[in-house]
Design an enzyme around this catalytic site. Structure first.
Site, PDB file in Angstrom:
ATOM      1  N   THR A  32       0.809  -1.220   0.000  1.00 58.37           N
ATOM      2  CA  THR A  32       0.000   0.000   0.000  1.00 58.37           C
ATOM      3  C   THR A  32       0.842   1.271   0.000  1.00 58.37           C
ATOM      4  O   THR A  32       2.030   1.249   0.302  1.00 58.37           O
ATOM      5  CB  THR A  32      -0.934   0.026   1.227  1.00 58.37           C
ATOM      6  OG1 THR A  32      -0.154   0.089   2.411  1.00 58.37           O
ATOM      7  CG2 THR A  32      -1.833  -1.204   1.269  1.00 58.37           C
ATOM      8  N   ASP A  33       0.161   2.368  -0.303  1.00 59.81           N
ATOM      9  CA  ASP A  33       0.802   3.675  -0.174  1.00 59.81           C
ATOM     10  C   ASP A  33       0.496   4.212   1.225  1.00 59.81           C
ATOM     11  O   ASP A  33      -0.049   3.502   2.069  1.00 59.81           O
ATOM     12  CB  ASP A  33       0.341   4.631  -1.285  1.00 59.81           C
ATOM     13  CG  ASP A  33      -1.161   4.904  -1.270  1.00 59.81           C
ATOM     14  OD1 ASP A  33      -1.828   4.650  -0.239  1.00 59.81           O
ATOM     15  OD2 ASP A  33      -1.674   5.382  -2.299  1.00 59.81           O
ATOM     16  N   PHE A  34       0.795   5.444   1.478  1.00 60.73           N
ATOM     17  CA  PHE A  34       0.632   6.007   2.819  1.00 60.73           C
ATOM     18  C   PHE A  34      -0.817   6.016   3.296  1.00 60.73           C
ATOM     19  O   PHE A  34      -1.084   6.078   4.496  1.00 60.73           O
ATOM     20  CB  PHE A  34       1.196   7.436   2.857  1.00 60.73           C
ATOM     21  CG  PHE A  34       0.406   8.410   2.023  1.00 60.73           C
ATOM     22  CD1 PHE A  34      -0.622   9.160   2.586  1.00 60.73           C
ATOM     23  CD2 PHE A  34       0.676   8.560   0.670  1.00 60.73           C
ATOM     24  CE1 PHE A  34      -1.362  10.031   1.810  1.00 60.73           C
ATOM     25  CE2 PHE A  34      -0.059   9.436  -0.105  1.00 60.73           C
ATOM     26  CZ  PHE A  34      -1.087  10.176   0.462  1.00 60.73           C
TER      27      PHE A  34
END
Length: 154
Positions: A32-34
């Site tokens: 995932t991203d942030f």
């Protein structure tokens, strides 16, 4: 049942039903991203796992293909069309499906999708070429083509 080092690994490769392979994968933090949404490039990883385990479930061992004869045989992605429909999120259980759409000469086209909880998230149409040990195109052996088309229930 596939076993390696005494462990039952049959559930790691997913399962076949007529015309389709299914693989389940969990979304981890690293995917995932942030914001907790799956980073777009990670879908390529999920699709690759689906293709690899599809071949494995069909009894196609890529290490063996590379040494099948003097020329050797390997698969290389030539073209891929992706459509992002909805995002996957951390901890989702994804179902990656793979089917053989076409096999001709030195290439095959696979249709793939990723869904979560029955909701379609992403689709891919993948053109894979057959190459030899030197990276040049080579014709797919008839028996291998029949095996890949057998994944369609033919």
């Amino acid at each position: 049942m596939t076993e390696k080092s005494g462990e039952n690994t049959s559930d790691l490769s997913g399962w076949l039903e007529p015309g389709k392979h299914h693989l389940r994968q969990r979304v981890y933090y690293e995917d995932t991203d942030f914001s907790g949404v799956v980073y777009h490039a990670r879908y390529l990883h999920f699709f690759e796992r689906g293709r690899t385990d599809y071949l494995r479930c069909l009894g196609v061992e890529q290490r063996t293909l590379y040494t099948i004869d003097e020329e050797g045989l390997a698969f290389a992605v030539h073209h891929m069309d992706l459509k992002f429909i909805r995002p996957a999120r951390m901890d989702d259980i994804l179902e990656i499906t793979t089917t053989t759409a076409r096999v001709t000469g030195a290439r095959m086209v696979l249709e793939q999708s990723i869904s979560a909880n029955g909701v379609l998230l992403t689709t891919a149409t993948v053109t894979v070429v057959v190459i030899n040990k030197h990276g040049r195109a080579r014709r797919m052996p008839d028996e291998l083509a029949r095996t890949l088309l057998g994944g369609q229930g033919e």
